[in-house]
Scaffold this motif. Structure first.
Motif, mmCIF file in Angstrom:
data_model
loop_
_atom_site.group_PDB
_atom_site.id
_atom_site.type_symbol
_atom_site.label_atom_id
_atom_site.label_comp_id
_atom_site.label_asym_id
_atom_site.label_seq_id
_atom_site.Cartn_x
_atom_site.Cartn_y
_atom_site.Cartn_z
ATOM 1 N N ILE A 53 -16.504 -25.898 29.340
ATOM 2 C CA ILE A 53 -16.198 -24.467 29.326
ATOM 3 C C ILE A 53 -16.070 -23.978 30.764
ATOM 4 N N ILE A 54 -14.943 -23.337 31.062
ATOM 5 C CA ILE A 54 -14.699 -22.724 32.367
ATOM 6 C C ILE A 54 -14.632 -21.222 32.139
ATOM 7 N N LEU A 55 -15.463 -20.483 32.846
ATOM 8 C CA LEU A 55 -15.648 -19.072 32.507
ATOM 9 C C LEU A 55 -15.650 -18.185 33.749
ATOM 10 N N TYR A 56 -14.796 -17.167 33.725
ATOM 11 C CA TYR A 56 -14.786 -16.125 34.754
ATOM 12 C C TYR A 56 -15.202 -14.840 34.043
ATOM 13 N N LYS A 101 -23.144 -28.286 26.484
ATOM 14 C CA LYS A 101 -21.775 -28.436 26.984
ATOM 15 C C LYS A 101 -21.720 -28.118 28.476
ATOM 16 N N PRO A 102 -20.973 -28.892 29.257
ATOM 17 C CA PRO A 102 -20.818 -28.590 30.678
ATOM 18 C C PRO A 102 -20.178 -27.215 30.865
ATOM 19 N N ASN A 134 -28.877 -27.905 33.617
ATOM 20 C CA ASN A 134 -28.499 -28.954 34.575
ATOM 21 C C ASN A 134 -27.051 -29.411 34.436
ATOM 22 N N LYS A 135 -26.297 -28.779 33.540
ATOM 23 C CA LYS A 135 -24.880 -29.134 33.386
ATOM 24 C C LYS A 135 -23.997 -27.951 33.753
ATOM 25 N N ASN A 164 -11.568 -31.291 38.946
ATOM 26 C CA ASN A 164 -12.447 -32.333 39.488
ATOM 27 C C ASN A 164 -13.917 -32.066 39.166
ATOM 28 N N VAL A 165 -14.342 -30.840 39.340
ATOM 29 C CA VAL A 165 -15.729 -30.486 39.043
ATOM 30 C C VAL A 165 -15.996 -30.614 37.546
ATOM 31 N N GLY A 166 -15.042 -30.177 36.738
ATOM 32 C CA GLY A 166 -15.202 -30.268 35.287
ATOM 33 C C GLY A 166 -15.320 -31.698 34.796
ATOM 34 N N MET A 167 -14.494 -32.570 35.318
ATOM 35 C CA MET A 167 -14.545 -33.965 34.903
ATOM 36 C C MET A 167 -15.851 -34.622 35.340
ATOM 37 N N ASN A 168 -16.323 -34.252 36.530
ATOM 38 C CA ASN A 168 -17.604 -34.799 36.988
ATOM 39 C C ASN A 168 -18.752 -34.342 36.088
ATOM 40 N N LEU A 169 -18.768 -33.079 35.733
ATOM 41 C CA LEU A 169 -19.816 -32.567 34.845
ATOM 42 C C LEU A 169 -19.766 -33.269 33.494
ATOM 43 N N TYR A 170 -18.560 -33.436 32.970
ATOM 44 C CA TYR A 170 -18.393 -34.078 31.663
ATOM 45 C C TYR A 170 -18.913 -35.514 31.686
ATOM 46 N N ASN A 171 -18.715 -36.183 32.805
ATOM 47 C CA ASN A 171 -19.139 -37.584 32.938
ATOM 48 C C ASN A 171 -20.546 -37.727 33.517
ATOM 49 N N ASN A 172 -21.296 -36.606 33.515
ATOM 50 C CA ASN A 172 -22.694 -36.614 33.964
ATOM 51 C C ASN A 172 -22.848 -37.067 35.413
ATOM 52 N N LEU A 173 -21.884 -36.687 36.241
ATOM 53 C CA LEU A 173 -21.934 -37.004 37.662
ATOM 54 C C LEU A 173 -22.283 -35.745 38.460
#
Length: 357
Positions: A103-106, A127-128, A147-148, A317-326
């Motif tokens: 989820i990307i939220l403004y 959910k990230p 933490n996500k 990039n940030v979203g994919m990292n969060l999704y992959n627990n990085l």
């Protein structure tokens, strides 16, 4: 015999129906199993507070281009609450309960209690979450709730500095054209976005301080909260122009949309149409194509470029990292300040074809 024959026929029909139903169930189950166990495309929900903002539209287009180039990695779905808090809440509830992975939220309201509530609602589904443009003091009080989560923001101080430098350079190179009353003071109107957006404070503050630091005295005639809207800025300048027309020497806008609205208002009164003696310096931020066209025509003085592609890359990039627990900034060169990931806009300025060659 007829009775036996009918019985056999009925049994065969029943068997065929049973086999047909069983096969259908097996095939359906197999398809669902395949979809759920082998899906590797991240389904991302993007909720901006409004989708009719020109820069937001550019950002959505940039995200869609990323999705096209990475169709095996991510898909973006956009939601438009039309700057309505209640609608945004309903959309978020629906997204949290649905099959979205990110989820990307403004938010249209970034007060601490609202932000904390949003984080806790998303947290229940694990959910990230990426939150955009949250005030630093709010982040310091909510960052440890989940933490996500990642907080993404531009360095609006740099945007303000770049905008102020445009005005300072104009003054130093064309002072006689700008200082209409020859009092050696820049009289200006400030067009601001929503007061609860941290970008607004920094863009306004650092644009003016940069002008002052250049040795230029300033006088603010009035500050107008036009909420990022072109039409609201246009209406405001139209109504105020009769009172301030002989005093306004510059209009400093927090974004291009409001600057464009201001120019449309000025042109109604015969200003900013090409006659240097009837021109008011207007500057904005975003680098919209419409603003660039107006600058090339001589109707607008300059804009600070925010590249929507840069923002889209950060969100991806940030979203994919969060999704992959990085770590949110894993394998990037992004910087974190006060727990915020800073969008690396270069903040180039555009003041015309000849000046930018």
């Amino acid at each position: 015999m007829k009775i036996v024959s009918k019985a056999v026929s009925l049994a065969m029909v029943t068997l065929i129906i049973f086999i047909s139903i069983s096969t259908t169930n097996i095939n359906t189950y197999a398809c669902l199993n395949l979809s759920s166990n082998n899906r590797n495309v991240v389904n991302a929900a993007v909720i901006f507070f409004r989708m009719d903002d020109p820069f937001t539209m550019k950002t959505a287009e940039s995200l869609e281009n990323i999705a096209k180039d990475n169709k095996n990695n991510i898909k973006f779905t956009f939601f438009d609450p039309k700057n309505n808090i209640a609608v945004q809440n309903e959309m978020l509830d629906s997204v949290v309960k649905s099959n979205y992975d990110l989820i990307i939220l403004y938010l249209s309201n970034n007060k601490q209690d609202v932000v904390a509530d949003v984080i806790n609602r998303v947290k229940t589904k694990n959910k990230p979450l990426i939150l955009m443009n949250i005030p630093t003091d709010v982040i310091s009080n909510v960052y440890n709730l989940y933490n996500k989560i990642a907080f993404v923001t531009p360095d609006s101080k740099k945007a303000g500095v770049a905008e102020g430098k445009i005005i300072a350079d104009l003054w130093n190179s064309n002072k006689m054209d700008i200082d209409k009353n020859r009092d050696n003071v820049l009289q200006y109107v400030l067009l601001q976005g929503p007061t609860n957006d941290p970008q607004v404070v920094d863009r306004s503050k650092y644009a003016i301080s940069t002008i002052n630091d250049s040795g230029i005295k300033t006088e603010q005639l009035i500050a107008i909260n036009a909420g990022w809207y072109k039409d609201l800025a246009k209406d405001s300048i139209e109504s105020l122009f009769l009172k301030y027309s002989d005093q306004i020497e510059a209009i400093i806008s927090n974004n291009d949309a409001m600057a464009i609205g201001a120019i449309e208002a000025l042109q109604k009164y015969g200003y900013n149409t090409g006659d240097k003696s009837r021109n008011i310096a207007v500057v904005g931020i975003d680098g919209l194509q419409e603003a660039i066209d107006l600058i090339d025509k001589g109707s607008m003085s300059g804009t600070v470029i925010q590249d929507s592609n840069v923002l889209a890359e950060v969100l991806y990039n940030v979203g994919m990292n969060l999704y992959n627990n990085l770590n949110p900034i894993e394998n990037t060169n992004y910087q974190i300040e006060n727990r915020e990931i800073i969008i690396p806009y270069p903040y180039d300025v555009y003041t015309g074809k000849l000046n930018n060659q």
